[in-house]
Design a protein around this motif. Structure first.
Motif, mmCIF file in Angstrom:
data_model
loop_
_atom_site.group_PDB
_atom_site.id
_atom_site.type_symbol
_atom_site.label_atom_id
_atom_site.label_comp_id
_atom_site.label_asym_id
_atom_site.label_seq_id
_atom_site.Cartn_x
_atom_site.Cartn_y
_atom_site.Cartn_z
ATOM 1 N N UNK A 44 -0.973 -2.498 -8.182
ATOM 2 C CA UNK A 44 0.402 -2.070 -7.922
ATOM 3 C C UNK A 44 1.261 -2.215 -9.162
ATOM 4 N N UNK A 45 1.131 -3.339 -9.837
ATOM 5 C CA UNK A 45 1.919 -3.599 -11.046
ATOM 6 C C UNK A 45 1.652 -2.547 -12.120
ATOM 7 N N UNK A 46 0.394 -2.100 -12.189
ATOM 8 C CA UNK A 46 0.013 -1.094 -13.190
ATOM 9 C C UNK A 46 0.309 0.328 -12.728
ATOM 10 N N UNK A 47 0.776 0.477 -11.489
ATOM 11 C CA UNK A 47 1.068 1.809 -10.972
ATOM 12 C C UNK A 47 -0.158 2.553 -10.496
ATOM 13 N N UNK A 48 -1.212 1.806 -10.167
ATOM 14 C CA UNK A 48 -2.454 2.415 -9.702
ATOM 15 C C UNK A 48 -2.590 2.293 -8.185
ATOM 16 N N UNK A 49 -3.421 3.117 -7.605
ATOM 17 C CA UNK A 49 -3.716 3.036 -6.176
ATOM 18 C C UNK A 49 -4.815 2.006 -5.941
ATOM 19 N N UNK A 50 -4.746 1.362 -4.769
ATOM 20 C CA UNK A 50 -5.793 0.407 -4.407
ATOM 21 C C UNK A 50 -5.830 0.289 -2.882
ATOM 22 N N UNK A 51 -6.991 0.527 -2.307
ATOM 23 C CA UNK A 51 -7.204 0.346 -0.874
ATOM 24 C C UNK A 51 -8.345 -0.647 -0.691
ATOM 25 N N UNK A 52 -8.117 -1.658 0.114
ATOM 26 C CA UNK A 52 -9.196 -2.602 0.384
ATOM 27 C C UNK A 52 -10.302 -1.876 1.159
ATOM 28 N N UNK A 53 -11.507 -2.418 1.190
ATOM 29 C CA UNK A 53 -12.643 -1.696 1.792
ATOM 30 C C UNK A 53 -12.400 -1.204 3.214
ATOM 31 N N UNK A 54 -11.805 -2.047 4.074
ATOM 32 C CA UNK A 54 -11.576 -1.637 5.459
ATOM 33 C C UNK A 54 -10.530 -0.527 5.543
ATOM 34 N N UNK A 55 -9.493 -0.637 4.749
ATOM 35 C CA UNK A 55 -8.457 0.410 4.733
ATOM 36 C C UNK A 55 -9.052 1.721 4.230
ATOM 37 N N UNK A 56 -9.847 1.637 3.183
ATOM 38 C CA UNK A 56 -10.466 2.853 2.635
ATOM 39 C C UNK A 56 -11.334 3.536 3.680
ATOM 40 N N UNK A 57 -12.069 2.744 4.460
ATOM 41 C CA UNK A 57 -12.923 3.310 5.510
ATOM 42 C C UNK A 57 -12.077 4.050 6.556
ATOM 43 N N UNK A 58 -11.007 3.432 6.985
ATOM 44 C CA UNK A 58 -10.161 4.036 8.012
ATOM 45 C C UNK A 58 -9.465 5.294 7.500
ATOM 46 N N UNK A 59 -9.021 5.250 6.239
ATOM 47 C CA UNK A 59 -8.358 6.425 5.665
ATOM 48 C C UNK A 59 -9.344 7.580 5.530
ATOM 49 N N UNK A 60 -10.573 7.274 5.147
ATOM 50 C CA UNK A 60 -11.600 8.326 5.068
ATOM 51 C C UNK A 60 -11.829 8.961 6.442
ATOM 52 N N UNK A 61 -11.827 8.152 7.487
ATOM 53 C CA UNK A 61 -11.976 8.677 8.842
ATOM 54 C C UNK A 61 -10.840 9.632 9.183
ATOM 55 N N UNK A 62 -9.625 9.253 8.794
ATOM 56 C CA UNK A 62 -8.467 10.111 9.068
ATOM 57 C C UNK A 62 -8.582 11.439 8.337
ATOM 58 N N UNK A 63 -9.028 11.373 7.085
ATOM 59 C CA UNK A 63 -9.174 12.603 6.300
ATOM 60 C C UNK A 63 -10.264 13.494 6.878
ATOM 61 N N UNK A 64 -11.348 12.879 7.336
ATOM 62 C CA UNK A 64 -12.443 13.657 7.909
ATOM 63 C C UNK A 64 -12.042 14.310 9.221
ATOM 64 N N UNK A 65 -11.172 13.595 9.976
ATOM 65 C CA UNK A 65 -10.776 14.132 11.275
ATOM 66 C C UNK A 65 -9.534 14.987 11.223
#
Length: 228
Positions: free
Chosen positions: A123-144
């Motif tokens: 966050x401090x560097x202005x980069x994106x970061x999703x923890x493993x569980x969040x990344x999994x759920x977001x991928x599900x949303x994108x797929x659906x």
């Protein structure tokens, strides 16, 4: 120069644990702790330079709300502040809505707490970061395909969904807005059909992800349940 961090969570044990963990990192300073949005905003007003705020998504009782409402307020009032969301929410809809308000660093409470450090650094560097569980759920949303937006809703349909999600019955909504129970019911069903919502739980999720109700109202069961 050390990274100045403020953290907010309504669970004292979790907040203390995160504070203790970050205390062992030489270049990260915890500038303050808050248990709700009122304390968080007061901290930010007092602190001259805060780089990153780590906030729980669902925190009741604060004057400035929580969830999407709070994230939007922080983005408007403190545009240079980097936001990290720490959340126990497992809804891919809600996680996508967090990303939609330009918060690109999210950590799930079900993931190891040591992931908070790389999240803060990202966050401090202005980069994106999703923890493993969040990344999994977001991928599900994108797929659906995720949840549809509310662009097709009329003003009255949005109003009905908001009040329904706040816990009012169809009859109570009718009394408040001066419409018949039948008219309100028709508007509610029309909104659900347009959005593809399949019941109360999805109405609450939609209302929360669009900032129509507070996250704590839904997650703590203040409005959840079936009503007519």
């Amino acid at each position: 120069m050390n990274i100045q961090v403020v953290m907010a969570d309504d669970h004292p044990v979790l907040l203390s644990g995160m504070d203790h963990m970050l205390a062992g990192i030489p270049d990260i300073d915890v500038a303050g702790l808050a248990s709700n949005s009122t304390e968080l905003v007061e901290l930010l007003e007092r602190q001259v330079s805060v780089d990153v705020v780590v906030t729980d998504f669902s925190m009741p009782h604060g004057r400035h709300g929580d969830g999407i409402t709070l994230l939007r307020l922080l983005g408007r009032r403190y545009p240079k502040l980097r936001r990290v969301v720490l959340t126990g929410v497992e809804s891919s809809w809600i996680l996508r809505s967090i990303l939609d308000v330009h918060v690109s660093v999210i950590v799930s409470k079900t993931d190891p707490h040591h992931l908070l450090e790389p999240a803060i650094r990202a966050a401090y560097a202005g980069h994106a970061y999703l923890s493993p569980e969040v990344e999994r759920l977001v991928r599900e949303a994108q797929a659906g395909g995720g949840a549809p937006d509310g662009a097709a809703l009329t003003k009255r349909e949005t109003e009905v969904l908001r009040m329904y999600a706040e816990g009012l019955t169809v009859s109570e909504i009718g009394d408040r807005v001066g419409r018949s129970r039948k008219t309100v019911s028709t508007q509610k069903l029309s909104a659900m059909r347009k959005l593809g919502l399949q019941g109360d739980a999805e109405i609450f999720q939609y209302a929360m992800m669009h900032g129509l109700v507070l996250a704590s109202q839904v997650s703590r069961g203040h409005v959840a349940g079936t009503h007519n």
